[in-house]
Design an enzyme around this catalytic site. Structure first.
Site, PDB file in Angstrom:
ATOM      1  N   SER A 178       4.482  -1.129   4.293  1.00 50.93           N
ATOM      2  CA  SER A 178       4.747  -2.448   4.876  1.00 50.93           C
ATOM      3  C   SER A 178       5.043  -3.474   3.784  1.00 50.93           C
ATOM      4  O   SER A 178       4.303  -3.579   2.802  1.00 50.93           O
ATOM      5  CB  SER A 178       3.538  -2.937   5.681  1.00 50.93           C
TER       6      SER A 178
ATOM      7  N   SER B 114      -5.059   6.600  12.501  1.00 52.68           N
ATOM      8  CA  SER B 114      -4.995   6.528  13.971  1.00 52.68           C
ATOM      9  C   SER B 114      -6.390   6.663  14.595  1.00 52.68           C
ATOM     10  O   SER B 114      -7.337   7.144  13.963  1.00 52.68           O
ATOM     11  CB  SER B 114      -4.083   7.648  14.492  1.00 52.68           C
TER      12      SER B 114
ATOM     13  N   GLU C 119      -9.801  -1.577   4.484  1.00 47.57           N
ATOM     14  CA  GLU C 119      -8.645  -1.788   5.368  1.00 47.57           C
ATOM     15  C   GLU C 119      -9.084  -1.778   6.831  1.00 47.57           C
ATOM     16  O   GLU C 119      -8.739  -2.661   7.608  1.00 47.57           O
ATOM     17  CB  GLU C 119      -7.592  -0.696   5.129  1.00 47.57           C
TER      18      GLU C 119
ATOM     19  N   GLN D 271       0.829  -1.205   0.000  1.00 49.40           N
ATOM     20  CA  GLN D 271       0.000   0.000   0.000  1.00 49.40           C
ATOM     21  C   GLN D 271       0.864   1.255   0.000  1.00 49.40           C
ATOM     22  O   GLN D 271       1.601   1.496   0.954  1.00 49.40           O
ATOM     23  CB  GLN D 271      -0.870  -0.011   1.264  1.00 49.40           C
ATOM     24  N   GLY D 272       0.758   2.051  -1.039  1.00 49.65           N
ATOM     25  CA  GLY D 272       1.543   3.279  -1.137  1.00 49.65           C
ATOM     26  C   GLY D 272       0.678   4.496  -0.853  1.00 49.65           C
ATOM     27  O   GLY D 272       0.403   5.295  -1.756  1.00 49.65           O
ATOM     28  N   TYR D 273       0.236   4.641   0.383  1.00 50.09           N
ATOM     29  CA  TYR D 273      -0.570   5.799   0.774  1.00 50.09           C
ATOM     30  C   TYR D 273       0.301   6.826   1.503  1.00 50.09           C
ATOM     31  O   TYR D 273       0.463   7.946   1.052  1.00 50.09           O
ATOM     32  CB  TYR D 273      -1.711   5.346   1.713  1.00 50.09           C
ATOM     33  N   SER D 274       0.883   6.420   2.667  1.00 52.55           N
ATOM     34  CA  SER D 274       1.560   7.397   3.534  1.00 52.55           C
ATOM     35  C   SER D 274       2.810   7.987   2.881  1.00 52.55           C
ATOM     36  O   SER D 274       3.523   7.298   2.146  1.00 52.55           O
ATOM     37  CB  SER D 274       1.980   6.739   4.846  1.00 52.55           C
TER      38      SER D 274
ATOM     39  N   GLU E   4      -7.447   8.711  16.803  1.00 54.17           N
ATOM     40  CA  GLU E   4      -7.912  10.103  16.864  1.00 54.17           C
ATOM     41  C   GLU E   4      -8.599  10.492  15.556  1.00 54.17           C
ATOM     42  O   GLU E   4      -9.643  11.155  15.543  1.00 54.17           O
ATOM     43  CB  GLU E   4      -6.733  11.064  17.122  1.00 54.17           C
TER      44      GLU E   4
HETATM   45  C1  LIG Z   1       2.167  -1.115  11.705  1.00 51.83           C
HETATM   46  C2  LIG Z   1       1.925  -0.044  10.665  1.00 51.83           C
HETATM   47  C3  LIG Z   1       1.825  -0.398   9.328  1.00 51.83           C
HETATM   48  C4  LIG Z   1       1.608   0.581   8.354  1.00 51.83           C
HETATM   49  N1  LIG Z   1       1.572   0.193   7.040  1.00 51.83           N
HETATM   50  C5  LIG Z   1       1.382   1.120   6.081  1.00 51.83           C
HETATM   51  C6  LIG Z   1       1.393   0.741   4.708  1.00 51.83           C
HETATM   52  O1  LIG Z   1       1.585  -0.431   4.358  1.00 51.83           O
HETATM   53  N2  LIG Z   1       1.202   1.702   3.775  1.00 51.83           N
HETATM   54  C7  LIG Z   1       0.987   2.999   4.102  1.00 51.83           C
HETATM   55  O2  LIG Z   1       0.769   3.797   3.191  1.00 51.83           O
HETATM   56  N3  LIG Z   1       1.003   3.408   5.392  1.00 51.83           N
HETATM   57  C8  LIG Z   1       1.216   2.497   6.399  1.00 51.83           C
HETATM   58  N4  LIG Z   1       1.249   2.888   7.720  1.00 51.83           N
HETATM   59  C9  LIG Z   1       1.177   4.312   8.032  1.00 51.83           C
HETATM   60  C10 LIG Z   1      -0.112   4.721   8.736  1.00 51.83           C
HETATM   61  O3  LIG Z   1      -1.203   4.714   7.876  1.00 51.83           O
HETATM   62  C11 LIG Z   1       0.148   6.093   9.365  1.00 51.83           C
HETATM   63  O4  LIG Z   1       1.140   5.909  10.365  1.00 51.83           O
HETATM   64  C12 LIG Z   1      -1.092   6.696   9.997  1.00 51.83           C
HETATM   65  O5  LIG Z   1      -2.033   7.027   9.013  1.00 51.83           O
HETATM   66  C13 LIG Z   1      -0.770   7.931  10.859  1.00 51.83           C
HETATM   67  O6  LIG Z   1      -0.055   8.881  10.123  1.00 51.83           O
HETATM   68  P1  LIG Z   1       1.364   9.473  10.623  1.00 51.83           P
HETATM   69  O7  LIG Z   1       2.215   8.317  11.028  1.00 51.83           O
HETATM   70  O8  LIG Z   1       1.862  10.387   9.555  1.00 51.83           O
HETATM   71  O9  LIG Z   1       1.040  10.281  11.951  1.00 51.83           O
HETATM   72  P2  LIG Z   1       0.611  11.818  12.051  1.00 51.83           P
HETATM   73  O10 LIG Z   1      -0.444  12.097  11.053  1.00 51.83           O
HETATM   74  O11 LIG Z   1       1.844  12.658  12.052  1.00 51.83           O
HETATM   75  O12 LIG Z   1      -0.046  11.841  13.475  1.00 51.83           O
HETATM   76  C14 LIG Z   1       0.699  11.994  14.688  1.00 51.83           C
HETATM   77  C15 LIG Z   1      -0.307  12.048  15.833  1.00 51.83           C
HETATM   78  O13 LIG Z   1      -1.169  13.184  15.699  1.00 51.83           O
HETATM   79  C16 LIG Z   1      -2.541  12.767  15.692  1.00 51.83           C
HETATM   80  N5  LIG Z   1      -3.300  13.575  14.727  1.00 51.83           N
HETATM   81  C17 LIG Z   1      -2.934  13.899  13.463  1.00 51.83           C
HETATM   82  N6  LIG Z   1      -3.903  14.628  12.861  1.00 51.83           N
HETATM   83  C18 LIG Z   1      -4.912  14.750  13.780  1.00 51.83           C
HETATM   84  C19 LIG Z   1      -6.194  15.375  13.763  1.00 51.83           C
HETATM   85  N7  LIG Z   1      -6.642  16.021  12.684  1.00 51.83           N
HETATM   86  N8  LIG Z   1      -6.956  15.291  14.875  1.00 51.83           N
HETATM   87  C20 LIG Z   1      -6.524  14.633  15.983  1.00 51.83           C
HETATM   88  N9  LIG Z   1      -5.316  14.034  16.057  1.00 51.83           N
HETATM   89  C21 LIG Z   1      -4.528  14.082  14.980  1.00 51.83           C
HETATM   90  C22 LIG Z   1      -2.495  11.321  15.255  1.00 51.83           C
HETATM   91  O14 LIG Z   1      -3.624  10.609  15.690  1.00 51.83           O
HETATM   92  C23 LIG Z   1      -1.213  10.831  15.916  1.00 51.83           C
HETATM   93  O15 LIG Z   1      -1.457  10.497  17.263  1.00 51.83           O
HETATM   94  C24 LIG Z   1       1.474   1.945   8.723  1.00 51.83           C
HETATM   95  C25 LIG Z   1       1.556   2.304  10.077  1.00 51.83           C
HETATM   96  C26 LIG Z   1       1.807   1.333  11.048  1.00 51.83           C
HETATM   97  C27 LIG Z   1       1.919   1.758  12.484  1.00 51.83           C
END
Ligand SMILES: Cc1cc2nc3c(=O)[nH]c(=O)nc-3n(C[C@H](O)[C@H](O)[C@H](O)COP(=O)(O)OP(=O)(O)OC[C@H]3O[C@@H](n4cnc5c(N)ncnc54)[C@H](O)[C@@H]3O)c2cc1C
Length: 409
Positions: free
Chosen positions: A177, A390, A260, A141-144, A392
């Site tokens: 991942s 997440s 998902e 998955q190429g989202y983040s 939140e």
């Molecule tokens: C085990 C694992 C596997 C993953 N696999 C993949 C994958 O295969 N492909 C992929 O594309 N991504 C993957 N991810 C990434 C995942 O989707 C992101 O980590 C997730 O969407 C959170 O984004 P971030 O890490 O940029 O955190 P941030 O967006 O920087 O958030 C940091 C904190 O701020 C809070 N926050 C942010 N915005 C808000 C808001 N508007 N209101 C309230 N709180 C907020 C968040 O809840 C979090 O606690 C994976 C993550 C994990 C942990």
């Protein structure tokens, strides 16, 4: 033990259950019996880059594939069995009963497959769905991206026209991942920088062997990690790999996220009673209580509370599966994700409280394999409330879409 729903199901479903039970007893490799709790991410992930696959896993894939049972609800034309969700549930109940793994799992089956069924054109469905059913192709998955996690609409991977038939991709994804083991990646890319964030995104499929795609592993402090960064440098991709309309990828992206989140939720649902059995077993081991009531009243209470919550969650999952038969997952997938992932953390916290100091091991002779794997699973459960969006962010979605509350400025 018979399944709880077995008594209330129709004669047709009961007949199907008996047929599946007989089929599995006859055809499933004996070596796989009792090896799996059978969740949607627990089994053969497939793909061309998969290290050596045990022969019994491939045999199980083959006998189920021949009947379309690796993707039971998908249409027969694409490699499935064209069954209803109720039939699929019966099938998975029976696999779980025998402790058999699902024959094929992964992001192909759980995420991009259902999304292609909804948004893909006929050519894309025929190209990808049968390969997913057979476990031939593994997807990531190429989202983040570094600045697009929770704020996913901020994706910046550049996707620009390159001649009449191609796009050129440049940029970076992160937390991809298992990208290093995958054959294809589904990506969100920026096709219009002038438009409002959500309006300039396109959903595009990329073969990982295309020149310019480089996955690089991210090491974690634990030493084990599924994570990669994936770099795109002048990657030429056919326009025919766009799913849905150009600049309308946000709609496709949201539908995929629904799949998902509901899959993450489902993967946490368990057999009724299994959590209680697991926690009681742990308690007997660590509290030195081989039989009779557990000596610590507070711990007894905790085990009972988590077990009841899990049983209630399982019933909710059953109700959602019925609702899902009428269409794809909606906003309930956000509710499911929060409840399931927090429940899983409570399950492991209860176990860690029972294990005491034995739950704190990382390596060494003082800890047996069971203790060590429990500690690792407990640590892994922390990530469940982050991946797939997440908690939140799920709460924000529920506040807006379910409760109709105004957005906080
Ligand atoms: C085990 C694992 C596997 C993953 N696999 C993949 C994958 O295969 N492909 C992929 O594309 N991504 C993957 N991810 C990434 C995942 O989707 C992101 O980590 C997730 O969407 C959170 O984004 P971030 O890490 O940029 O955190 P941030 O967006 O920087 O958030 C940091 C904190 O701020 C809070 N926050 C942010 N915005 C808000 C808001 N508007 N209101 C309230 N709180 C907020 C968040 O809840 C979090 O606690 C994976 C993550 C994990 C942990």
């Amino acid at each position: 033990m018979s399944q709880p729903s077995e008594h209330s199901e129709s004669a047709e479903l009961r007949e199907f259950r008996a047929e599946m039970r007989a089929f599995m007893r006859e055809e499933a490799p004996k070596s796989l019996l009792g090896t799996s709790p059978c969740g949607p991410f627990d089994g053969y992930w497939g793909g061309k880059l998969h290290p050596e696959v045990p022969a019994d896993v491939l045999r199980w894939r083959d006998v189920t594939l021949a009947r379309g049972l690796t993707a039971p609800t998908w249409p027969k034309a694409y490699g499935g069995a064209g069954l209803t969700f109720a039939h699929a549930k019966v099938l998975y109940d029976e696999m779980r009963e025998l402790g058999l793994p699902r024959p094929v799992v992964g992001f192909g089956f759980a995420m991009i497959g259902p999304t292609l069924l909804q948004f893909g054109n006929e050519e894309q469905k025929l190209q990808h769905l049968p390969a997913i059913c057979a476990g031939e192709i593994r997807w990531c998955q190429g989202y983040s991206e570094p600045n697009a996690g929770s704020d996913l609409a901020n994706v910046q991977l550049a996707c620009e026209p390159d001649g009449p038939d191609h796009y050129m991709l440049n940029g970076q994804k992160v937390w991809t991942s298992h990208a290093d083991r995958s054959d294809w990646i589904f990506c969100l890319a920026r096709t219009d920088r002038a438009a409002k964030k959500q309006k300039g995104i396109t959903f595009i499929l990329v073969d990982m062997r295309t020149e310019g795609v480089t996955p690089r592993k991210i090491e974690l402090i634990s030493g084990a990690s599924p994570f990669c960064e994936t770099f795109f440098e002048n990657v030429r991709v056919p326009r025919s790999n766009v799913v849905g309309e150009v600049n309308a990828g946000w709609t496709v992206a949201k539908a995929l996220l629904g799949h998902e989140r509901s899959m993450i939720g489902q993967s946490i649902g368990r057999d009724p009673g299994s959590t209680q059995r697991e926690l009681v077993k742990l308690a007997r081991k660590h509290l030195d209580a081989p039989e009779g009531p557990l000596p610590d009243a507070l711990q007894r209470d905790r085990v009972a509370a988590v077990s009841m919550e899990e049983a209630a969650f399982q019933l909710t999952l059953d109700r959602l599966a019925q609702a899902r038969a009428a269409g794809g997952p909606g906003t309930e997938s956000s509710i499911m994700k929060i409840v399931a992932t927090e429940l899983k953390q409570r399950r492991f916290e209860a176990g860690m409280a029972l294990a005491g100091a034995q739950g704190l091991g990382w390596e060494g002779d003082a800890f047996d394999d069971e203790d060590l794997s429990y500690t690792r699973e407990w640590l892994r459960s922390r990530a469940n409330t982050i991946e797939g969006g997440s908690s939140e962010v799920q709460l924000n979605i529920i506040a807006k879409a379910v409760l109709g509350l105004p957005e906080v400025k």
